[in-house]
Enzyme design. Sequence first.
Site, PDB file in Angstrom:
ATOM      1  N   TYR A 102      30.157  37.884  39.488  1.00  0.00           N
ATOM      2  CA  TYR A 102      29.272  37.249  38.661  1.00  0.00           C
ATOM      3  C   TYR A 102      29.421  36.038  37.940  1.00  0.00           C
ATOM      4  O   TYR A 102      28.783  34.943  38.201  1.00  0.00           O
ATOM      5  CB  TYR A 102      28.833  38.285  37.526  1.00  0.00           C
ATOM      6  N   LYS A 138      27.955  32.156  38.886  1.00  0.00           N
ATOM      7  CA  LYS A 138      27.134  31.418  37.880  1.00  0.00           C
ATOM      8  C   LYS A 138      27.909  29.924  37.787  1.00  0.00           C
ATOM      9  O   LYS A 138      27.113  28.969  37.659  1.00  0.00           O
ATOM     10  CB  LYS A 138      27.034  32.291  36.688  1.00  0.00           C
ATOM     11  N   LEU A 144      15.124  39.529  30.639  1.00  0.00           N
ATOM     12  CA  LEU A 144      14.798  38.251  30.279  1.00  0.00           C
ATOM     13  C   LEU A 144      13.563  37.691  31.268  1.00  0.00           C
ATOM     14  O   LEU A 144      12.559  36.923  30.827  1.00  0.00           O
ATOM     15  CB  LEU A 144      15.983  37.139  31.034  1.00  0.00           C
ATOM     16  N   SER A 148      21.537  30.363  34.510  1.00  0.00           N
ATOM     17  CA  SER A 148      23.031  30.527  34.738  1.00  0.00           C
ATOM     18  C   SER A 148      23.197  31.534  33.582  1.00  0.00           C
ATOM     19  O   SER A 148      22.448  32.288  33.111  1.00  0.00           O
ATOM     20  CB  SER A 148      23.616  29.131  34.889  1.00  0.00           C
ATOM     21  N   THR A 170       7.607  38.624  40.318  1.00  0.00           N
ATOM     22  CA  THR A 170       8.188  39.374  41.470  1.00  0.00           C
ATOM     23  C   THR A 170       9.126  40.628  40.741  1.00  0.00           C
ATOM     24  O   THR A 170       9.412  40.742  39.684  1.00  0.00           O
ATOM     25  CB  THR A 170       9.187  38.622  42.236  1.00  0.00           C
ATOM     26  N   THR A 173      19.902  43.453  27.389  1.00  0.00           N
ATOM     27  CA  THR A 173      18.931  43.889  28.505  1.00  0.00           C
ATOM     28  C   THR A 173      19.833  44.887  29.378  1.00  0.00           C
ATOM     29  O   THR A 173      20.825  45.529  28.897  1.00  0.00           O
ATOM     30  CB  THR A 173      18.863  42.668  29.535  1.00  0.00           C
TER      31      THR A 173
HETATM   32  N1  LIG Z   1      21.272  39.466  29.474  1.00  0.00           N
HETATM   33  C1  LIG Z   1      22.095  38.328  29.023  1.00  0.00           C
HETATM   34  O1  LIG Z   1      22.868  38.606  28.248  1.00  0.00           O
HETATM   35  C2  LIG Z   1      22.282  37.159  30.199  1.00  0.00           C
HETATM   36  C3  LIG Z   1      23.078  36.260  29.943  1.00  0.00           C
HETATM   37  C4  LIG Z   1      23.300  35.219  30.833  1.00  0.00           C
HETATM   38  C5  LIG Z   1      22.639  35.221  31.913  1.00  0.00           C
HETATM   39  N2  LIG Z   1      21.683  36.302  32.380  1.00  0.00           N
HETATM   40  C6  LIG Z   1      20.780  35.948  33.459  1.00  0.00           C
HETATM   41  O2  LIG Z   1      19.597  36.235  33.249  1.00  0.00           O
HETATM   42  C7  LIG Z   1      18.837  36.991  34.412  1.00  0.00           C
HETATM   43  C8  LIG Z   1      18.299  38.225  34.099  1.00  0.00           C
HETATM   44  O3  LIG Z   1      19.255  39.168  33.724  1.00  0.00           O
HETATM   45  P1  LIG Z   1      18.747  40.333  32.539  1.00  0.00           P
HETATM   46  O4  LIG Z   1      19.773  40.257  31.612  1.00  0.00           O
HETATM   47  O5  LIG Z   1      16.914  40.069  32.188  1.00  0.00           O
HETATM   48  O6  LIG Z   1      18.833  41.616  33.451  1.00  0.00           O
HETATM   49  P2  LIG Z   1      18.045  42.784  33.726  1.00  0.00           P
HETATM   50  O7  LIG Z   1      17.361  43.337  32.514  1.00  0.00           O
HETATM   51  O8  LIG Z   1      18.916  43.903  34.626  1.00  0.00           O
HETATM   52  O9  LIG Z   1      16.719  42.366  34.803  1.00  0.00           O
HETATM   53  C9  LIG Z   1      17.038  41.759  36.171  1.00  0.00           C
HETATM   54  C10 LIG Z   1      15.880  41.684  36.943  1.00  0.00           C
HETATM   55  O10 LIG Z   1      16.454  41.209  38.259  1.00  0.00           O
HETATM   56  C11 LIG Z   1      15.865  42.279  39.107  1.00  0.00           C
HETATM   57  N3  LIG Z   1      16.709  42.178  40.370  1.00  0.00           N
HETATM   58  C12 LIG Z   1      17.800  42.642  40.315  1.00  0.00           C
HETATM   59  N4  LIG Z   1      18.440  42.657  41.550  1.00  0.00           N
HETATM   60  C13 LIG Z   1      17.404  42.432  42.219  1.00  0.00           C
HETATM   61  C14 LIG Z   1      17.370  41.885  43.559  1.00  0.00           C
HETATM   62  N5  LIG Z   1      18.307  42.163  44.361  1.00  0.00           N
HETATM   63  N6  LIG Z   1      16.151  41.606  44.242  1.00  0.00           N
HETATM   64  C15 LIG Z   1      15.227  41.407  43.395  1.00  0.00           C
HETATM   65  N7  LIG Z   1      15.146  41.661  41.998  1.00  0.00           N
HETATM   66  C16 LIG Z   1      16.336  41.954  41.482  1.00  0.00           C
HETATM   67  C17 LIG Z   1      15.723  43.621  38.197  1.00  0.00           C
HETATM   68  O11 LIG Z   1      14.740  44.491  39.090  1.00  0.00           O
HETATM   69  P3  LIG Z   1      14.989  45.843  38.580  1.00  0.00           P
HETATM   70  O12 LIG Z   1      14.536  46.322  37.614  1.00  0.00           O
HETATM   71  O13 LIG Z   1      14.246  46.704  39.935  1.00  0.00           O
HETATM   72  O14 LIG Z   1      16.574  46.307  39.004  1.00  0.00           O
HETATM   73  C18 LIG Z   1      15.195  42.952  36.965  1.00  0.00           C
HETATM   74  O15 LIG Z   1      13.855  42.744  37.170  1.00  0.00           O
HETATM   75  C19 LIG Z   1      20.338  37.105  35.472  1.00  0.00           C
HETATM   76  O16 LIG Z   1      20.061  35.888  36.217  1.00  0.00           O
HETATM   77  C20 LIG Z   1      21.430  37.180  34.645  1.00  0.00           C
HETATM   78  O17 LIG Z   1      22.444  36.622  35.133  1.00  0.00           O
HETATM   79  C21 LIG Z   1      21.621  37.309  31.142  1.00  0.00           C
END
Ligand SMILES: NC(=O)c1ccc[n+]([C@@H]2O[C@H](COP(=O)([O-])OP(=O)(O)OC[C@H]3O[C@@H](n4cnc5c(N)ncnc54)[C@H](OP(=O)(O)O)[C@@H]3O)[C@@H](O)[C@H]2O)c1
Length: 438
Positions: free
Chosen positions: A226, A230, A17, A203, A44, A280
Site C-alpha cells: 500500500y 502510494k 472517503l 495518496s 462508480t 473508514t
Molecule cells: N481511510 C484513511 O485514513 C485513508 C488515508 C489515506 C488515504 N486513503 C485513501 O482513500 C481512498 C479511499 O479509502 P477509504 O478509506 O474510503 O476506504 P474504504 O472505505 O474501504 O472505501 C474504498 C472504496 O474503494 C472501492 N474499491 C476497493 N477496491 C476496489 C476495486 N478493486 N475496484 C473498484 N472499487 C474498489 C470500495 O468498494 P467496496 O465497498 O465494494 O469494497 C469502496 O467503495 C483510498 O485510495 C485510500 O488509500 C484513506
Amino acid sequence: MSFNKTNILVTGANGGLGLGICLRLIDDFLKSRNATDTLNIIYTTRSTRKGTDTLKTLQAHLHRYHPSSQHNRATFQAENVELTKLLSVRDLARKLNSSELPQLDAIICNAGIGGWVGLDWFTAIPAILLDIRNNTVWPTFKLGTIGALTKPQLPEGSLADPEPPLGEVFCANLFGHYMLVHWLMPLLRACDDGTPGKIIWVSSLEPQSHHFNRDDLQGLRTDAPYEHGKRLTDILALTSTRSATEKAVASFTSVEGTKSEQAARSVPRQHVYHPGVVVTSVISLYWILQQAYLLGIYLARWVGSPWSNVEPYTAAHGATWLALASEEEIQQAEADAHPAAAAKACKVKWGTTVNRAGRSTVRPTEVDKWGITGSGESFASTWWGGSSGLGRKPGAMEAKAEDVEEFVALGAEVWEEMEELRRDWERRIEESEGNGGA
Ligand SMILES: NC(=O)c1ccc[n+]([C@@H]2O[C@H](COP(=O)([O-])OP(=O)(O)OC[C@H]3O[C@@H](n4cnc5c(N)ncnc54)[C@H](OP(=O)(O)O)[C@@H]3O)[C@@H](O)[C@H]2O)c1
C-alpha cells in the site's frame, strides 16, 4: 447567460472517503458556482445494488441540505467498475467515451484497498499510548500481505504467451486508475484549453522514500504494498510537469484514434491529494476495535494532530477543492506554498487538515525527498506548520536540491515503466480480442 455543466467522475463512491467526496462536491459546487451552473457526478461502485444505495444517499443529502430550487442543479450517474479487472475498466471507458457526455472535467481516483491482514497489537498498543498524535498518523504496526495478485485478466488460451502477474494492491489503487484515465483521455482532452480536465490522484500521508523499491514497480516483494504504491503515486503526480517526464506524460495523455476533432482541445493537469486520517472500512476491524480506533483518532485530533480528520466529509475538502478550483487558483496556491516555487515548475501534494473544532483547511504536505514544492530550497521556517510544526513527521528532514534531482530522475524512470506496462497490457488485450477472448 451561460449554462455550464461540470462532469466529475469519482471511483469507489459507495462508502468511506469516496462517498464523502461526492456529498461534499454537491455542497461546495452549489455554494460556489453560478445559479445556472450544474454538476453531474459520475460515481462508480462494484455492484448495481451498491450503486442504487449510493444514489439514495446522494439524493437524500441534496434534498435535505439544499432548497428545492437547487435540486435540478445536481445529477448523479451510477457506473460499475472493478479496478482489478482491466476488461471491466476498459468497458467503463468505452461506455463513457461513446455516451452523450461531452467532456470529463475531473476524475478523482479514490477507490482502493489497504492490503493489510491485521495490526501488530504488541507494537501498536505501547506506540499509541506513548504518542497517540504521531503514531496514529504515521503508524508502523500495520501488517501487509506480500505478493497478492489479481485473478487472471484474460480468458485462458487467448494469449500465445502466459499472462504476467499483476499485483492486487497495485492494480486496485494505481494501475486500474492509470488505465482508466488513459482510456478516458478523449473525454478529458475535450475540455476547453482555459479549463483543462483534471486527474486527481488520491495518496496518503504515510509513504516515505524507503517504502518504494525501484526494482519492484508493482510492490510484489514488499510487506507494505500500500505504502509502496502510494509513494509511486506521489512520484508520478509530483514529477508530471518536469521536462524529464515530458515524453512519457505526453504518451499517457495521448488520444489514440478516438473521438477525433474534440479530442485534442487541451491536456489534463495532474494533481495529488491525501485525506489525512479518516475512519473508514479501509482497515477491517471488529466493531469494538473500530469504536476504539474512532476514539483514538478523535483523541489524536484533540491533542493537536492537524491530519486527524476522522470524518470522510471533512477529509474530502482537499479533493473537492482541487476538483472545483480553477487551474489559476491552484497554480497560485502552489506558488504561494513557497517563495521559490513560483519560479519553477513546482507541484504540491495537497492534504486536508483539521482543527480541534473540526474545521478543515486544505494545506500543502511535506513529501520525503521532495519537500513541499520540489523547489530544493529550504522551507521548514516558512512552512505552515513551522519547522517543528505539528503536521511534520517526527524526524522529517528538509529535501535538498540533490534529493529533488534524484526524485525527478526516479519520476522519469517510473513514468517510462508505467507507460511500457500500459502498452504491454493493451497489446495483450488486443491479442486476446483477436483470438475471440476479451
Ligand atoms: N481511510 C484513511 O485514513 C485513508 C488515508 C489515506 C488515504 N486513503 C485513501 O482513500 C481512498 C479511499 O479509502 P477509504 O478509506 O474510503 O476506504 P474504504 O472505505 O474501504 O472505501 C474504498 C472504496 O474503494 C472501492 N474499491 C476497493 N477496491 C476496489 C476495486 N478493486 N475496484 C473498484 N472499487 C474498489 C470500495 O468498494 P467496496 O465497498 O465494494 O469494497 C469502496 O467503495 C483510498 O485510495 C485510500 O488509500 C484513506
